[in-house]
Design a protein around this motif. Structure first.
Motif, short mmCIF file in Angstrom:
data_model
loop_
_atom_site.label_atom_id
_atom_site.label_comp_id
_atom_site.label_asym_id
_atom_site.label_seq_id
_atom_site.Cartn_x
_atom_site.Cartn_y
_atom_site.Cartn_z
N ASP A 91 0.86 -1.18 0.00
CA ASP A 91 0.00 0.00 0.00
C ASP A 91 0.90 1.24 0.00
N SER A 92 0.91 1.96 -1.11
CA SER A 92 1.81 3.11 -1.24
C SER A 92 1.47 4.21 -0.24
N ARG A 93 0.24 4.22 0.29
CA ARG A 93 -0.13 5.23 1.28
C ARG A 93 0.54 4.97 2.63
N LYS A 94 1.00 3.74 2.84
CA LYS A 94 1.64 3.38 4.10
C LYS A 94 3.14 3.12 3.97
N CYS A 95 3.62 2.90 2.76
CA CYS A 95 5.03 2.56 2.56
C CYS A 95 5.90 3.81 2.69
N THR A 96 6.85 3.75 3.61
CA THR A 96 7.82 4.83 3.78
C THR A 96 9.24 4.35 3.46
N GLU A 97 9.36 3.18 2.84
CA GLU A 97 10.66 2.55 2.61
C GLU A 97 11.42 2.40 3.93
N CYS A 98 10.66 2.26 5.00
CA CYS A 98 11.17 2.10 6.36
C CYS A 98 11.83 3.35 6.93
N VAL A 99 11.71 4.50 6.23
CA VAL A 99 12.21 5.76 6.77
C VAL A 99 11.51 5.99 8.11
N GLY A 100 12.29 6.33 9.11
CA GLY A 100 11.76 6.53 10.45
C GLY A 100 11.90 5.29 11.32
N HIS A 101 12.07 4.15 10.69
CA HIS A 101 12.22 2.89 11.43
C HIS A 101 13.61 2.29 11.27
N TYR A 102 14.04 2.17 10.02
CA TYR A 102 15.31 1.50 9.69
C TYR A 102 16.05 2.30 8.61
N ASP A 103 17.31 1.98 8.43
CA ASP A 103 18.12 2.64 7.40
C ASP A 103 17.81 2.14 5.99
N VAL A 104 17.34 0.89 5.89
CA VAL A 104 17.02 0.30 4.59
C VAL A 104 15.67 -0.39 4.69
N PRO A 105 14.95 -0.50 3.56
CA PRO A 105 13.66 -1.19 3.58
C PRO A 105 13.83 -2.65 3.99
N GLN A 106 13.13 -3.03 5.03
CA GLN A 106 13.27 -4.38 5.55
C GLN A 106 12.73 -5.45 4.61
N CYS A 107 11.68 -5.13 3.87
CA CYS A 107 11.13 -6.12 2.93
C CYS A 107 12.15 -6.46 1.85
N VAL A 108 12.87 -5.44 1.38
CA VAL A 108 13.89 -5.65 0.35
C VAL A 108 15.01 -6.52 0.92
N GLU A 109 15.36 -6.28 2.16
CA GLU A 109 16.44 -7.03 2.80
C GLU A 109 16.14 -8.52 2.89
N VAL A 110 14.88 -8.89 3.15
CA VAL A 110 14.54 -10.30 3.36
C VAL A 110 14.02 -11.02 2.13
N CYS A 111 13.70 -10.30 1.07
CA CYS A 111 13.11 -10.93 -0.13
C CYS A 111 14.12 -11.85 -0.80
N PRO A 112 13.79 -13.13 -0.93
CA PRO A 112 14.74 -14.07 -1.52
C PRO A 112 14.83 -14.00 -3.04
N VAL A 113 13.88 -13.33 -3.69
CA VAL A 113 13.90 -13.27 -5.16
C VAL A 113 14.07 -11.86 -5.70
N ASP A 114 14.35 -10.91 -4.84
CA ASP A 114 14.58 -9.51 -5.25
C ASP A 114 13.46 -8.96 -6.14
N CYS A 115 12.22 -9.14 -5.69
CA CYS A 115 11.09 -8.69 -6.50
C CYS A 115 10.45 -7.42 -5.95
N ILE A 116 11.11 -6.73 -5.02
CA ILE A 116 10.57 -5.49 -4.46
C ILE A 116 11.42 -4.34 -4.97
N ILE A 117 10.76 -3.45 -5.70
CA ILE A 117 11.47 -2.36 -6.39
C ILE A 117 10.77 -1.03 -6.13
N PRO A 118 11.44 0.09 -6.41
CA PRO A 118 10.78 1.39 -6.29
C PRO A 118 9.59 1.48 -7.24
#
Length: 83
Positions: free
Chosen positions: A34-61
């Motif tokens: 949901d783009s209304r909720k996605c902050t790329e983890c800004v405010g929480h982490y230095d990098v998007p956590q979903c991207v970090e754990v995705c085994p197939v690298d299917c999460i993109i800007p």
């Protein structure tokens, strides 16, 4: 920018629990962000956590939702003020 999940998603379910904004949910065929909720983890982490754990690298800007770091920060602050 918010992130999107491409159709290379294998529905492994590792991204959803990692999202601190609850922006990821199971869609009909693949997980969705949901783009209304996605902050790329800004405010929480230095990098998007979903991207970090995705085994197939299917999460993109998401090219349709272009946001600066300051806009992502403002979205994060608005989201946490609602909690």
């Amino acid at each position: 920018m918010a992130l999107i999940i491409t159709d290379e998603c294998i529905n492994c379910d590792v991204c959803e629990p990692e999202c601190p904004n609850d922006a990821i949910s199971q869609g009909e065929e693949i997980y969705l962000i949901d783009s209304r909720k996605c902050t790329e983890c800004v405010g929480h982490y230095d990098v998007p956590q979903c991207v970090e754990v995705c085994p197939v690298d299917c999460i993109i800007p998401n090219p349709d939702v272009v946001e600066s770091k300051s806009q992502l920060r403002a979205k994060y602050e608005a989201l946490i003020s609602k909690k």
